[in-house]
Design a protein around this motif. Sequence first.
Motif, mmCIF file in Angstrom:
data_model
loop_
_atom_site.group_PDB
_atom_site.id
_atom_site.type_symbol
_atom_site.label_atom_id
_atom_site.label_comp_id
_atom_site.label_asym_id
_atom_site.label_seq_id
_atom_site.Cartn_x
_atom_site.Cartn_y
_atom_site.Cartn_z
ATOM 1 N N SER B 22 10.232 6.402 14.447
ATOM 2 C CA SER B 22 9.236 5.966 15.430
ATOM 3 C C SER B 22 8.016 5.390 14.722
ATOM 4 O O SER B 22 7.316 4.545 15.259
ATOM 5 C CB SER B 22 8.840 7.139 16.334
ATOM 6 O OG SER B 22 8.107 8.079 15.583
ATOM 7 N N LYS B 23 7.749 5.841 13.513
ATOM 8 C CA LYS B 23 6.629 5.288 12.757
ATOM 9 C C LYS B 23 6.991 3.909 12.208
ATOM 10 O O LYS B 23 6.147 3.036 12.074
ATOM 11 C CB LYS B 23 6.287 6.220 11.590
ATOM 12 C CG LYS B 23 5.314 7.310 11.968
ATOM 13 C CD LYS B 23 4.972 8.152 10.746
ATOM 14 C CE LYS B 23 4.148 9.355 11.140
ATOM 15 N NZ LYS B 23 4.125 10.343 10.051
ATOM 16 N N LEU B 24 8.276 3.768 11.836
ATOM 17 C CA LEU B 24 8.717 2.516 11.233
ATOM 18 C C LEU B 24 8.782 1.388 12.251
ATOM 19 O O LEU B 24 8.522 0.242 11.918
ATOM 20 C CB LEU B 24 10.091 2.702 10.588
ATOM 21 C CG LEU B 24 10.129 3.217 9.159
ATOM 22 C CD1 LEU B 24 11.554 3.363 8.694
ATOM 23 C CD2 LEU B 24 9.378 2.263 8.245
ATOM 24 N N ARG B 25 9.150 1.724 13.473
ATOM 25 C CA ARG B 25 9.436 0.699 14.460
ATOM 26 C C ARG B 25 8.272 -0.285 14.688
ATOM 27 O O ARG B 25 8.487 -1.489 14.591
ATOM 28 C CB ARG B 25 9.888 1.356 15.776
ATOM 29 C CG ARG B 25 11.258 0.823 16.204
ATOM 30 C CD ARG B 25 11.852 1.632 17.306
ATOM 31 N NE ARG B 25 12.782 2.632 16.800
ATOM 32 C CZ ARG B 25 12.764 3.918 17.125
ATOM 33 N NH1 ARG B 25 11.859 4.388 17.947
ATOM 34 N NH2 ARG B 25 13.664 4.733 16.625
ATOM 35 N N PRO B 26 7.076 0.225 14.977
ATOM 36 C CA PRO B 26 5.977 -0.747 15.189
ATOM 37 C C PRO B 26 5.705 -1.583 13.941
ATOM 38 O O PRO B 26 5.437 -2.777 14.033
ATOM 39 C CB PRO B 26 4.776 0.142 15.537
ATOM 40 C CG PRO B 26 5.137 1.504 15.114
ATOM 41 C CD PRO B 26 6.625 1.603 15.170
ATOM 42 N N LEU B 27 5.837 -0.916 12.762
ATOM 43 C CA LEU B 27 5.604 -1.615 11.508
ATOM 44 C C LEU B 27 6.611 -2.763 11.360
ATOM 45 O O LEU B 27 6.281 -3.877 10.957
ATOM 46 C CB LEU B 27 5.793 -0.608 10.369
ATOM 47 C CG LEU B 27 4.994 -0.820 9.086
ATOM 48 C CD1 LEU B 27 3.515 -0.844 9.366
ATOM 49 C CD2 LEU B 27 5.338 0.262 8.087
ATOM 50 N N LEU B 45 1.507 -9.259 3.759
ATOM 51 C CA LEU B 45 2.226 -8.730 2.599
ATOM 52 C C LEU B 45 2.062 -7.227 2.479
ATOM 53 O O LEU B 45 2.970 -6.520 2.052
ATOM 54 C CB LEU B 45 1.732 -9.420 1.324
ATOM 55 C CG LEU B 45 2.303 -10.828 1.118
ATOM 56 C CD1 LEU B 45 1.567 -11.545 0.014
ATOM 57 C CD2 LEU B 45 3.788 -10.752 0.803
ATOM 58 N N GLU B 46 0.891 -6.760 2.871
ATOM 59 C CA GLU B 46 0.668 -5.317 2.796
ATOM 60 C C GLU B 46 1.542 -4.565 3.792
ATOM 61 O O GLU B 46 2.084 -3.509 3.480
ATOM 62 C CB GLU B 46 -0.806 -5.000 3.040
ATOM 63 C CG GLU B 46 -1.534 -4.757 1.733
ATOM 64 C CD GLU B 46 -3.047 -4.790 1.905
ATOM 65 O OE1 GLU B 46 -3.537 -4.481 3.009
ATOM 66 O OE2 GLU B 46 -3.722 -5.154 0.925
ATOM 67 N N VAL B 47 1.655 -5.127 4.964
ATOM 68 C CA VAL B 47 2.530 -4.507 5.973
ATOM 69 C C VAL B 47 3.956 -4.457 5.440
ATOM 70 O O VAL B 47 4.653 -3.439 5.539
ATOM 71 C CB VAL B 47 2.473 -5.308 7.301
ATOM 72 C CG1 VAL B 47 3.578 -4.856 8.243
ATOM 73 C CG2 VAL B 47 1.106 -5.138 7.943
ATOM 74 N N CYS B 48 4.359 -5.562 4.843
ATOM 75 C CA CYS B 48 5.707 -5.642 4.289
ATOM 76 C C CYS B 48 5.896 -4.593 3.192
ATOM 77 O O CYS B 48 6.922 -3.909 3.151
ATOM 78 C CB CYS B 48 5.931 -7.045 3.743
ATOM 79 S SG CYS B 48 7.469 -7.241 2.855
ATOM 80 N N ALA B 49 4.902 -4.454 2.331
ATOM 81 C CA ALA B 49 4.991 -3.483 1.239
ATOM 82 C C ALA B 49 5.118 -2.070 1.777
ATOM 83 O O ALA B 49 5.921 -1.269 1.284
ATOM 84 C CB ALA B 49 3.765 -3.606 0.342
ATOM 85 N N LEU B 51 6.268 -1.184 4.640
ATOM 86 C CA LEU B 51 7.584 -1.046 5.255
ATOM 87 C C LEU B 51 8.655 -0.785 4.192
ATOM 88 O O LEU B 51 9.510 0.086 4.340
ATOM 89 C CB LEU B 51 7.900 -2.336 6.008
ATOM 90 C CG LEU B 51 9.155 -2.356 6.867
ATOM 91 C CD1 LEU B 51 9.039 -1.342 7.976
ATOM 92 C CD2 LEU B 51 9.335 -3.741 7.469
ATOM 93 N N LEU B 52 8.569 -1.531 3.104
ATOM 94 C CA LEU B 52 9.575 -1.387 2.057
ATOM 95 C C LEU B 52 9.483 -0.050 1.349
ATOM 96 O O LEU B 52 10.486 0.498 0.909
ATOM 97 C CB LEU B 52 9.423 -2.517 1.038
ATOM 98 C CG LEU B 52 10.031 -3.844 1.488
ATOM 99 C CD1 LEU B 52 9.680 -4.931 0.513
ATOM 100 C CD2 LEU B 52 11.526 -3.716 1.635
ATOM 101 N N GLU B 53 8.278 0.435 1.267
ATOM 102 C CA GLU B 53 8.141 1.728 0.604
ATOM 103 C C GLU B 53 8.817 2.819 1.424
ATOM 104 O O GLU B 53 9.451 3.708 0.892
ATOM 105 C CB GLU B 53 6.670 2.053 0.410
ATOM 106 C CG GLU B 53 6.458 3.055 -0.693
ATOM 107 C CD GLU B 53 4.991 3.379 -0.856
ATOM 108 O OE1 GLU B 53 4.684 4.513 -1.217
ATOM 109 O OE2 GLU B 53 4.144 2.493 -0.594
ATOM 110 N N ALA B 54 8.689 2.666 2.746
ATOM 111 C CA ALA B 54 9.312 3.657 3.626
ATOM 112 C C ALA B 54 10.813 3.431 3.722
ATOM 113 O O ALA B 54 11.590 4.375 3.794
ATOM 114 C CB ALA B 54 8.686 3.600 5.007
#
Lengths: 577, 709
Positions: B22-27, B45-49, B51-54
């Motif tokens: 549920s945390k990942l979805r909005p991201l 790019l920060e949002v992407c980073a 997301l990728l970390e998670a």
Amino acid sequence: MPVRISLSPFTLPATTLAATATSLPSPHRGSLSLFRNGRYPVVPAHRPNQLRPHHSRHWPPRIHPRLRRLRCRKNRPPSRPQPLLRAHFSSLPLQDLAAFLQSQSPSPPPSSAPSDGNLTAVELTTRHMYSDVEITSHSPEPLEHSRQFNLDLAGPRVLFCADSAVDLMLKSGTSQYMEFKSVDASFVCGGDGKLATVPDSRSAIFKDTSLGLAEKTRLSSFFKLVEGHLKSDDERKISAEDLESPFIAFLSKMWLPPKDTMIDDVVGHWTMYLHDGIILYAIAMADYDQSDTDVCKDVLKTRDGINRLALYHSSVGRFSNALGALIYPIYGQGELPQGFCRRAAVKGCLYFSGSYKGVKVASGQELFSHQMVLGPSFIVPSPLFKSSPDSLQDVRGKVARGICITKTSVKPGVSNCLVIYPPKSLYPEQVTSVRVLQTGSSLAGCPSGMFVFYLSALCDDANQGKKSLHAAVNAIFSVPISGTPDHGSTDESENTQVKPTLLWSALYIQEMTTCSFESISSTPMPDGSLNYNDILDATKELFHKMFPDEEFFPETTFSEPEDGELDESPNGESLDS
Amino acid sequence: MHGRPRKAPTPQEEKALALKASKLRPLQSQFLQFHHNKTYTKEALEVCAKLLEANPEYLTAWNYRKIAVEHILSHSETETETDPESIKSIFSEELRITERALASNYKSYGAWYHRKWVLRKGHSSIDRELQLLEVFLKKDTRNFHAWNYRRFVAALKNRSDEEELQFTTDMISDNFSNYSAWHSRSVLLSQLLEKKVQGYFPKEKVLTEEYNLVHQALFTDPDDQSGWFYHLWLLDQTVKVESPLLVSTWPPHGSSINVSVNGCLDKSALSPMTSFDLSTGTIPVILYFSEAVEGVNSSTINVESIYDTSQDLIWTPLSTNNSGRAQAWLTHLNFLEEKIHFLQANSVKVSAGHSQGITSLNGFHCTHPTEFEFTVYVQPPTPQHADLQCLEMISWGDENFHICETHLKESSPIKFSDQLENNEDNKSTAYKCKAETIANEIALFRELLSEANCKIGKLTLARLLMAHDVITSYNKSSDTNKSVHFEEVLDLYCNLMNSDPPHSQFYKDEYSLVLLQQLTSNPESLLRHCYHYRDSSSSSIHGYICLRLCNLSISRIGSIKQLLWIQMLDLSHNQLHSIEGLEAMQLLSCLNLSHNQIGTFFALEPLKLLKSLKVLNISYNEIGAHSVDTRRYLCSSPLSHTVGSDWSFSEFAIDGVDVKTYWEAFFIFKDLKLTQLDIIANVVAEEKFKVFLLKLMPTLKWIDDVELQ
């Protein structure tokens, strides 16, 4: 002169001490708290004023920060309390050790003790626990550095990583006062006099160059068999009949080739011997020659053999920073009693021992208690005990011990190692295996550049023991001929490995006594085995007899984060699967 | 790390997972928004980073980063930010993100790929990579991503193969149960051997050392498979003949072929094995190689004959896949009637390997010059025989098969084409060395099996024994004391089938191949399975020689190179589930596959290439019983877009039958010119289907023993 009865629990094995201590939470038993500054719980009989009744609620909490500081100090120097207080388990500087061994003189005649009311004071006598002390110095060098040595009196002794003693240390928190190093390698002496690595793990078998391919299969499948048995897998369980059989019979049963190949040739016989040597003496650490039932006093049963293998195997890889199965405390064995004492002190326990009715300390102070634990060297005179007129304990045979100092290692590049000479490997009449532990300066037992070797062998009498020790000493070292101390074995042909030259040695025979429990209990002498398991078991038994309702070492929880020296790896075993 | 059973997640774990999702979805939706709008700002790019970390497995995000980096670089060039420092910082940020992603999942493909991509750009230092790898390999020594990446980094850093080889040695002695380390070792050694680096030559010496190393692992723990895989690779290195060889041909070398022009030979006078019906006006020539090759054409194969020159010949690969590579290649020699000299010896000479061009999959050329010669006699037409007799129904009953007469055995013209492989090279020391190595291995594993009951050891021993036979068979000089291990190998496979039921199909296949190899290993044993076909109810003399391999429990076909001459083959009462390889038997006109385990029409795909096949019996199989064919995507099918675009189902539309349900059958049978088909006792064989078949193959005269009007 009256016999000074040290009330110090150091006459007990360290574990006994702590056990006794932790289990006495209140002064209801009329016990005494012997405590000095929260450091080393020694009982100086000449300073009786410091003895004070113990009340647990009065325990000064300010002790804790001091101890914490003590623990956090890096490169802690070896603690040196009065060595004799730790008695038979101590680690001593070289000269002190020599002096201690030689000081084991018979006790002076009892002085007439005055009767006090209806109590009769009885003088205790001591007896020789060490005899045939033979100290030779081939070089002045070790003596010059006497204070830099921490020589174990009851060596060689190590801990298996999976030992119950290690468990106990972890459980009680004692481990935080100690640091250990792993023993890098184990060697076993083959019939040709050469030392072979003990292939004690899968990768050790893989790397071993002396084993044949088929032998590798057999050895590892035997280990697997043991593993399967221990995993309580019903199909792979070893039958009960086999478990009761002598271990050597079981081994030869497993070792016989499944097909009807005859092993009558010398090579076949030799390989059998080699494997039995490795498993029986270098891993299961059997003492007596298992193949000769006439002289074997202690036939190892398959059940026990398997358990010892299990101990060995579960030790390998238990701690990620210990390479092999064995570890050794830095600064020597004497650290163990210290550690337990400290732990006991921190936990607010007592160091206690009582007397039959009471004890009169050398200074004249009288202490009363229902129970008393004495060190093994004390003899309680007969008037008190009709049943055992001479001593409290049974003498259980002797162990020959030796301490040797050299400047080179037995194997180049190896600092700490264990060497096993199985029965008959040194000379045909050798009945018991000789175990040799080499420790380098990394274990802080000797000055850098030197190596200390501890030797031990069980024996019936001094002659037999000395013969084994001498044979081992001659096998390992080149002993300088007196007069020309600096002439080593340099003239030997170049391809034979140069043996380390012996600088100093002390060989002695130690009596072994068992634990006894009566109204005055007594602790055992260090035994001949390599680890502390038997001593610990004896201690447990003693404790439970004295305090049947108490738990032996209640679990200790730590409130502060530990930077433990023992770094247990939870998935160490699963990694290699 | 390995061998841990999967556990069902506890409710708490499930809850935690749901929370994470549920945390990942909005991201994720935010990120996709950026991606679609081609937004490459710092914030995006920060949002992407984050997301990728998670979730490092999100490949789209990694691709987005690549696009973003390219975008930033190309746009910064127009501005002032082209200095190497800023470029470097962009890439080091990417490295940092992969590192963080790998910290959360060190088996993430996307993260490793991205890191490689960054390093390939060449703007970042690669000094740290080996240290990083050490950390990952400490966590899991087998992590194949890390090993893969290590090879990549080693190549970038120009680390020598020797150094890397030493690294694998160290890892193996640490814990030899490490597939990745052994694999890496095989890769590095191949490179070293190929380059003939100092100390890695001769090959035999290096291989011996490797055998010694892997023996330590195998004998220490025979149940650990990692070492066995390496051993298999070593064995392959030892046995393998690098360049492909021409191993068999039809017509065989030195043979005389009798052909009739009108399909009616006077077979009583001639050996039926070399008699051949020339009704098509051509003679097939088959080349059979030791492995699949490409590049067989009129320039690489030289044919000398009075009728044809090699230029006119078209060679076609006999293979069911479209790779253009095949073990067997086919051409047809034309014997045009107007040029035929009856009863004259027409010599044909074929040579291969004189020039490069025929190459194996591994890129090795067929360099060994091979030549074979045969003679063709064309029988004059015998008009007194009517065409009728050629069209008799074939009956597979035992009563029609007669043991071959002894004189036939003696005068057997079957040529065993092994001699094609034989040459002087084979007697060289290398071969001796190989034979010695294999013999040594055999002795060792016999010893191991006497110590431990080990399945993979038995399998290896079986392979070694077969390899031994192959190698010694090359060396004709040692023919006299040639020991053949067929029986022992068959025993081993039987034993394995019983002791390892989950893999019994694999063992059965291997068993079948060995059995066929045994049967075809010499003319005598092969002739024992050859029968004369003579229909007792018919007066005519049908001249077929039938190879009957019935009731042998074989599940696969092999040893085709010895069977190229077969015209009539009975494989009934076996356990065949595939007839792969049969496509090379171009002379086959009658085939009996009844009472087998053929599950689909696709399994019959090789039949499509058998243009002379007239009689087929596939009764009592399991065609249609398996609704899902696991091999379907490997076969040519409309699903894989390899065939079917030109199919015209409508032609075959029959009332009440949806032809598309029979498209498999359509695919197999549409080009066959069968006269006789038995298909009874298959799930698919219903009346409607038979009607469909009749329409599909107008040539059919008999179906399920019923003569058609």
